[in-house]
Each structure stands twice: as C-alpha cells, then as structure tokens.
Motif scaffolding. Structure first.
Motif, short mmCIF file in Angstrom:
data_model
loop_
_atom_site.label_atom_id
_atom_site.label_comp_id
_atom_site.label_asym_id
_atom_site.label_seq_id
_atom_site.Cartn_x
_atom_site.Cartn_y
_atom_site.Cartn_z
N ILE A 193 76.94 -15.50 -22.65
CA ILE A 193 77.73 -15.98 -21.48
C ILE A 193 78.08 -14.93 -20.56
CG2 ILE A 193 80.12 -17.29 -20.60
CD1 ILE A 193 80.29 -18.05 -23.67
N GLU A 194 77.57 -15.43 -19.04
CA GLU A 194 77.21 -14.73 -18.02
C GLU A 194 78.73 -15.07 -17.33
OE1 GLU A 194 75.08 -13.10 -14.36
OE2 GLU A 194 74.25 -15.59 -15.16
N THR A 195 79.49 -14.72 -16.41
CA THR A 195 80.32 -14.35 -16.18
C THR A 195 80.49 -14.00 -14.44
OG1 THR A 195 81.58 -12.44 -15.71
CG2 THR A 195 81.93 -14.40 -17.44
N HIS A 196 81.15 -14.83 -13.11
CA HIS A 196 81.11 -14.14 -11.69
C HIS A 196 81.84 -12.65 -11.96
CE1 HIS A 196 79.17 -17.61 -10.33
NE2 HIS A 196 80.21 -18.39 -11.36
N ALA A 197 81.05 -12.39 -12.31
CA ALA A 197 82.04 -10.21 -11.83
C ALA A 197 83.17 -10.08 -11.02
CB ALA A 197 80.74 -9.32 -11.53
N ALA A 198 83.18 -11.05 -9.53
CA ALA A 198 84.34 -10.99 -8.74
C ALA A 198 85.09 -11.60 -9.40
CB ALA A 198 83.48 -11.33 -7.35
N VAL A 199 85.43 -12.45 -9.90
CA VAL A 199 86.90 -13.61 -10.72
C VAL A 199 86.51 -12.49 -11.51
CG1 VAL A 199 87.48 -15.48 -11.30
CG2 VAL A 199 85.25 -15.08 -9.79
N VAL A 200 85.72 -12.14 -12.58
CA VAL A 200 86.23 -11.75 -14.04
C VAL A 200 84.93 -11.54 -15.32
CG1 VAL A 200 86.72 -12.09 -16.49
CG2 VAL A 200 88.16 -13.63 -15.14
N PRO A 201 85.01 -9.67 -14.81
CA PRO A 201 84.09 -8.80 -14.53
C PRO A 201 83.60 -8.46 -16.44
CG PRO A 201 85.87 -7.70 -14.21
CD PRO A 201 86.87 -9.13 -13.38
N ALA A 202 82.87 -9.35 -17.37
CA ALA A 202 82.69 -9.39 -18.50
C ALA A 202 82.45 -7.96 -18.98
CB ALA A 202 81.76 -10.44 -19.36
N PHE A 203 82.71 -8.21 -19.81
CA PHE A 203 83.04 -6.17 -20.82
C PHE A 203 81.36 -6.18 -21.54
CE2 PHE A 203 83.07 -3.29 -23.37
CZ PHE A 203 83.05 -1.86 -23.28
N ARG A 204 80.46 -5.56 -21.59
CA ARG A 204 80.17 -5.39 -22.27
C ARG A 204 78.88 -3.73 -22.47
NH1 ARG A 204 77.53 -10.20 -20.60
NH2 ARG A 204 77.95 -11.94 -22.66
N PRO A 205 78.56 -3.71 -24.20
CA PRO A 205 77.71 -2.12 -23.99
C PRO A 205 76.69 -2.38 -23.37
CG PRO A 205 78.89 -2.80 -25.88
CD PRO A 205 78.75 -4.22 -25.72
N PRO A 206 76.33 -1.88 -22.07
CA PRO A 206 74.99 -1.79 -21.61
C PRO A 206 74.30 -1.56 -22.11
CG PRO A 206 76.11 0.70 -20.95
CD PRO A 206 76.92 0.26 -22.29
N ALA A 207 73.15 -1.12 -23.42
CA ALA A 207 72.11 -2.42 -23.98
C ALA A 207 72.85 -3.81 -24.39
CB ALA A 207 72.26 -1.31 -25.73
N GLU A 208 73.57 -4.18 -24.29
CA GLU A 208 73.59 -5.42 -24.71
C GLU A 208 73.49 -6.33 -23.06
OE1 GLU A 208 73.61 -6.31 -27.64
OE2 GLU A 208 74.20 -4.67 -28.74
N LYS A 209 73.88 -5.84 -22.11
CA LYS A 209 72.97 -6.85 -20.89
C LYS A 209 72.18 -7.33 -20.69
CE LYS A 209 77.43 -3.97 -19.00
NZ LYS A 209 78.05 -3.42 -17.58
N ARG A 210 72.41 -8.52 -20.29
CA ARG A 210 71.10 -9.11 -19.98
C ARG A 210 70.63 -8.68 -18.53
NH1 ARG A 210 70.22 -15.27 -22.14
NH2 ARG A 210 70.49 -14.17 -24.29
N SER A 211 69.04 -9.04 -18.45
CA SER A 211 69.19 -8.49 -16.45
C SER A 211 67.98 -10.50 -16.71
CB SER A 211 67.60 -7.55 -16.63
OG SER A 211 66.76 -7.63 -17.11
N ALA A 212 67.29 -10.53 -16.05
CA ALA A 212 66.43 -11.79 -15.24
C ALA A 212 65.57 -11.40 -16.05
CB ALA A 212 66.59 -11.93 -13.22
N ALA A 213 64.76 -10.03 -16.13
CA ALA A 213 63.40 -10.32 -17.55
C ALA A 213 63.84 -10.43 -18.59
CB ALA A 213 62.96 -8.62 -16.92
N THR A 214 64.94 -9.34 -19.00
CA THR A 214 65.31 -9.72 -20.45
C THR A 214 65.30 -10.95 -21.06
OG1 THR A 214 67.65 -8.77 -20.65
CG2 THR A 214 65.73 -6.95 -21.07
#
Length: 204
Positions: free
Chosen positions: A176-197
């Motif tokens: 689940i991706e959030t709008h960071a300006a509203v609610v920045p979801a916390f994840r460890p850096p290694a668990e974050k998804r980019s457009a490429a991944t």
C-alpha cells in the motif's frame, strides 16, 4: 444519507490494488435515528491518504456482538479485505462490545495500536482512558478499532496509519502506497518499492 466514496487511488501508483472494509457499529445509526458520519470520515481519509488503487466495503450495523463478528469475518474471508476498520462500540457502556467481537475473530492481537490511539487521544480529552480499542490479525487481514467520533478518527488514524501499510505487507498482503504529504508510511529502506521494482514484483 450522503453519498460515500467507495474507491480511489491512482492506477499508476507503485502500490498494489487493495480492498478495505469499514464497519460503523452503532444502534442508532443502523436504525436510521441519525446519519452515520464516522464511516464516511474513514472513507474520506482513504481518499486523501492512500495512493494505491483501492475499493471499500462499507456496513453500518448495531451493537450486537454476533453481528459484529460475522461482518468482520465476511469482510476478511469473503470480500478479501486486507484491512477492516471498525468505528464505535469501544467504550465502557454495556453495549460497547466491538473489542470483544474483534478478539473473538482474530487469531493474534496487536495491542500496540490501542495503546498508541489512547496516548494520542489523551492529549485532547482525559476520557481517552475509557477507550478499549484494540487490533488483531485474522488470516491476512488487519482488524483495527477506531474511535466513534469523526474528529477523533482523524486525530488518531493520521498517526497510526503510518505503520499500517508495512504491517499489511508483513502479513503478505498488498503493498500500500500513501500520499506522503498526508500520511508518510514507514518502511525499512530495503522494503520500499520504486517504479522499477514495482514492475518486476507485480510481474511475478
């Protein structure tokens, strides 16, 4: 009743499609004595905070434990909700049985959510100590109890939602991706998804 938004998000989001359940527990709202404002407040939060494509299931039911239990089970088991949010029925009154219903249908509890919400609400009202909100896990569904008033919902949900996307991810649910300006979801850096991944993971 005013129209409610039951879908939202951005189809171009790196997040996965998600299904949310919203349950208002109230004798008076379910019988039409007054309009439910709490459930729509949660749906409005989703529309502002969640960037992943999402749809929602929404129910207004009375303060009856068997009905609450069955509605949670239906949303988790039949509707495929990764998150079921209840509002109402968490106080000390005799008919406040939402926490009991939640515990009855969950295999494991996550008491930290209730602790966090009470700590937040205590900044505003001393009666926050009367709240018995809790959270638990049913299969791959996170079930969480929110307060009954729209103002209190936003005060607490804006904070506790920061950890919810990663919790659902750990439960093998959708990303689940959030709008960071509203609610920045916390994840460890290694668990974050980019457009490429995202393209690689969604293609598996």
């Amino acid at each position: 009743m005013s129209p409610v938004q039951l879908l939202g998000g951005d189809p171009l989001s790196v997040g996965d499609p998600a299904v949310f359940g919203v349950i208002t527990v109230s004798d008076r709202a379910s019988s039409g004595v007054y309009e439910d404002l709490s459930g729509p407040a949660i749906l409005q939060f989703f529309s502002k905070a969640v960037q992943s494509p999402w749809t929602a299931k929404y129910a207004v039911i009375p303060d009856e434990q068997p009905i609450i239990e069955q509605t949670i089970k239906d949303m988790a088991d039949k509707e495929g909700c990764c998150l079921v949010v209840t509002t109402g029925g968490t106080g000390p009154a005799p008919r406040d049985v939402t926490p009991e219903a939640t515990e009855a249908v969950c295999s494991r509890m996550l008491p930290g959510y209730g602790e966090q919400m009470r700590a937040i609400s205590l900044k505003y009202v001393p009666t926050a100590v009367l709240s018995r909100q809790t959270a638990g896990i049913r299969g791959k569904t996170l079930v969480i109890n929110l307060p009954g008033k729209p103002k209190s919902i936003r005060e607490t949900f804006d904070e506790v939602f920061k950890s919810i996307p990663y919790c659902i991810q750990l439960m093998q649910g959708p990303y689940i991706e959030t709008h960071a300006a509203v609610v920045p979801a916390f994840r460890p850096p290694a668990e974050k998804r980019s457009a490429a991944t995202a393209g690689v993971e969604q293609g598996r």
